[in-house]
Write a protein that holds these residues in place. Structure first.
Motif, short mmCIF file in Angstrom:
data_model
loop_
_atom_site.label_atom_id
_atom_site.label_comp_id
_atom_site.label_asym_id
_atom_site.label_seq_id
_atom_site.Cartn_x
_atom_site.Cartn_y
_atom_site.Cartn_z
N GLY A 1 0.83 -1.20 0.00
CA GLY A 1 0.00 0.00 0.00
C GLY A 1 0.87 1.25 0.00
N ALA A 2 0.21 2.38 -0.27
CA ALA A 2 0.90 3.66 -0.14
C ALA A 2 1.36 3.85 1.30
CB ALA A 2 -0.03 4.79 -0.57
N THR A 3 0.62 3.27 2.23
CA THR A 3 0.95 3.43 3.65
C THR A 3 2.37 2.99 3.94
OG1 THR A 3 -1.36 2.96 4.13
CG2 THR A 3 0.17 2.86 5.99
N ILE B 1 4.96 5.42 2.41
CA ILE B 1 5.11 6.65 3.21
C ILE B 1 5.93 6.36 4.47
CG2 ILE B 1 3.83 8.35 4.59
CD1 ILE B 1 1.45 7.70 2.49
N TYR C 1 -3.32 13.36 6.68
CA TYR C 1 -3.70 11.94 6.78
C TYR C 1 -3.05 11.38 8.04
CZ TYR C 1 -4.56 7.17 5.34
OH TYR C 1 -4.99 5.88 5.29
N TYR D 1 0.60 10.01 8.62
CA TYR D 1 1.78 10.89 8.53
C TYR D 1 2.28 11.26 9.93
CZ TYR D 1 -0.03 12.01 3.78
OH TYR D 1 -0.52 11.97 2.50
N ASN E 1 0.14 15.90 -0.14
CA ASN E 1 -0.94 15.01 -0.58
C ASN E 1 -1.93 15.83 -1.41
OD1 ASN E 1 -3.89 13.78 1.07
ND2 ASN E 1 -2.94 12.92 -0.74
N ASN F 1 -6.72 14.41 0.90
CA ASN F 1 -7.63 13.81 1.89
C ASN F 1 -7.34 14.49 3.22
OD1 ASN F 1 -9.13 12.10 3.51
ND2 ASN F 1 -7.74 10.37 3.35
N ASP G 1 2.19 12.10 -1.89
CA ASP G 1 1.21 11.02 -1.79
C ASP G 1 0.08 11.32 -2.77
OD1 ASP G 1 -0.98 9.47 -1.07
OD2 ASP G 1 -0.83 9.88 1.08
N VAL H 1 -2.40 9.12 -3.99
CA VAL H 1 -3.31 7.97 -4.13
C VAL H 1 -4.65 8.34 -4.80
CG1 VAL H 1 -2.32 6.66 -2.20
CG2 VAL H 1 -4.31 8.10 -1.78
N TYR H 2 -4.99 9.63 -4.81
CA TYR H 2 -6.24 10.05 -5.48
C TYR H 2 -5.97 10.68 -6.85
CZ TYR H 2 -7.99 9.12 -0.85
OH TYR H 2 -8.29 8.48 0.33
N SER I 1 -1.05 4.07 -5.20
CA SER I 1 -1.42 2.67 -4.97
C SER I 1 -2.64 2.32 -5.82
CB SER I 1 -1.71 2.42 -3.49
OG SER I 1 -2.99 2.85 -3.12
N LYS J 1 -7.36 3.19 -4.35
CA LYS J 1 -8.44 4.13 -4.63
C LYS J 1 -8.80 4.15 -6.11
CE LYS J 1 -8.12 5.31 -0.34
NZ LYS J 1 -9.13 5.24 0.69
N THR K 1 -8.97 -1.45 -2.30
CA THR K 1 -8.30 -0.93 -1.10
C THR K 1 -7.75 -2.05 -0.22
OG1 THR K 1 -10.34 -0.81 0.22
CG2 THR K 1 -9.72 1.17 -1.02
N LYS L 1 -3.84 -3.65 -0.77
CA LYS L 1 -2.66 -3.01 -0.20
C LYS L 1 -1.43 -3.21 -1.09
CE LYS L 1 -2.63 -1.11 3.27
NZ LYS L 1 -2.96 0.30 3.59
N1 PMP Z 1 -2.69 8.35 1.70
C1 PMP Z 1 -3.93 8.84 1.70
C2 PMP Z 1 -4.11 10.30 1.58
C3 PMP Z 1 -5.03 7.98 1.83
O1 PMP Z 1 -6.25 8.47 1.87
C4 PMP Z 1 -4.81 6.60 1.94
C5 PMP Z 1 -5.96 5.65 2.06
N2 PMP Z 1 -6.07 4.98 0.85
C6 PMP Z 1 -3.50 6.14 1.95
C7 PMP Z 1 -2.46 7.03 1.83
C8 PMP Z 1 -3.18 4.69 2.10
O2 PMP Z 1 -3.22 4.02 0.91
P1 PMP Z 1 -3.07 2.43 0.87
O3 PMP Z 1 -4.38 1.86 1.25
O4 PMP Z 1 -2.65 2.15 -0.51
O5 PMP Z 1 -2.01 2.07 1.87
#
Ligand code: PMP
Ligand code: GLN
Length: 389
Positions: free
Chosen positions: A95-97, A100, A121, A124, A166, A170, A198, A200-201, A229, A232, A237, A240
């Protein structure tokens, strides 16, 4: 016996899990946590099923499977004209998580400062603290959430090492324009900062110009880690699977941390994600168009029933100002909302250090079926949402 290391002390449990648990207990419609009601393309699911059934079940390479790395490189090149060498400028993450977290753990030392845009988010704040870093927020304010470049400039000190960005953003739904991004780029160049972006959107932009990655600005490709990732954009979701692209020095740093966090990510899903990027490149466009209708339905509906609501340019979240309802803050409101109305939302105050800037804001996710949004609006209209003890 110690039960928690100092590096995790004071980090609140993620608000998404907390609000989803309250929603589930109350049987509420969950407009809180941002996950869609529908899945991504069925053929991509079928590809993952085949991978599971036909033996792609062992470790993928640490950087990711070559087919996915190539698909990510093609995506960045064809969408944005950004060239990344599959050999050493891309890493696949959980995932992006994880991208990051690995970036912050690998690049931020104790006492270093990281500029974040608030509301931020929640992960972070957590990973900056885990790295021993200090977050320096720059505040976006209701109702237009424009970036104050002077405030960002003022937030830079001689301890600053990174700007964590970001956009589409979000939870506000703001999409930074060229003027804002050029201003950020100037600050980053001037102070020789890393930018972690970041995105992801990236495909969920409804109005105005399409998303433009900060890495496309002059002098930025060599200092920017671009993260995204499949979650979204292709409605997976739960898979991951994410990635980070950038100069080999920064990608190597991410890999240096990632190899000790997860070593490698979701082997059987990676070819399916490569297929999503390559063969279903238009899928996020259709998703975006259907989300635009749902955005309008929700935002107009909330405004009609007397809850002032912004119309976000991007993401799948809308924010409302609930100050007219008399609650001490949106956290108190969101904790009671499932029981009062049978609907769940996210209190935005928890993403702000500037308590007053976020106290009155509530986030709604509109990535739900139209019928769910209609029902949620009916429930909100019927309920008495005014403050009570
Ligand atoms: N960054 C932001 C701004 C998010 O809203 C999210 C949730 N999708 C994530 C990162 C995490 O993304 P992922 O589920 O791919 O880990
Ligand atoms: N990114 C999603 C949101 O903002 C939730 C992800 C999570 O639950 N951690 O709602």
């Amino acid at each position: 016996m110690r039960t928690l290391a100092a590096r995790l002390e004071g980090i609140r449990p993620t608000i998404f899990a907390e609000m989803s648990a309250i929603a589930n207990r109350a049987g509420a419609l969950n407009l809180g946590q941002g996950f869609p009601d529908g899945d991504g393309p069925a053929t991509v699911v079928e590809r993952a099923r085949r991978a599971l059934a036909e033996g792609e079940n062992q470790y993928a390479p640490g950087r990711g499977r070559p087919d996915l790395i190539t698909a990510i490189a093609e995506h960045q090149q064809t969408r944005y004209g950004l060239a990344y060498d599959p050999a050493d400028q891309i890493v696949v993450t959980t995932g992006a998580t994880e991208a990051i977290a690995a970036a912050v753990l690998a690049l931020v030392d104790p006492g270093d400062e990281v500029i974040v845009v608030e509301p931020y988010y929640d992960s972070y704040a957590a990973v900056i603290q885990m790295a021993g870093g200090i977050r320096r927020p720059v505040t976006l304010r209701w109702p237009d959430f424009r970036l104050d470049l002077a405030a960002m400039r003022a937030a830079v000190s001689d301890r600053t090492v990174m700007i964590l960005l970001n956009s589409p953003h979000n939870p506000t739904g703001a999409v930074f324009g060229d003027d804002e991004l050029a201003g950020i780029a100037a600050i980053a160049r001037e102070h020789d900062l890393i930018v972690v972006s970041d995105e992801v959107y990236e495909h969920l932009v409804y109005d105005g110009p399409a998303h433009r990655p900060p890495a496309t600005f002059p002098g930025m490709a060599e200092r920017t880690l671009t993260i995204s990732s499949v979650g979204k954009s292709w409605s997976f979701t739960g898979w991951k699977v994410g990635w980070a692209c950038g100069p080999s020095s920064l990608v190597s740093a991410v890999l240096a941390a990632k190899q000790w966090l997860t070593f490698t990510s979701a082997g059987p899903l990676q070819s399916a994600v490569a297929m999503a990027l390559r063969e279903h490149g238009d899928w996020p466009v259709a998703l975006r168009d259907s989300l635009r209708d749902r955005r309008d339905l929700l935002c107009e509906g909330l405004s009609r029933i007397g809850i002032p609501t912004n119309t976000p340019a991007g993401t799948y979240f809308a924010l409302s100002d609930i100050s007219g309802l008399g609650w001490p803050d949106s956290y108190a409101f969101c904790r009671r909302l499932p029981e009062l109305a049978g609907v769940a939302a996210i209190p935005v105050g928890v993403f702000y250090d500037d308590i007053e800037a976020g106290r009155h804001l509530v986030r709604w996710a509109f990535c739900k079926e139209t019928a769910v949004l209609v029902e949620a609006l009916q429930r909100l209209e019927r309920a008495d949402l005014r403050f009570r003890d």
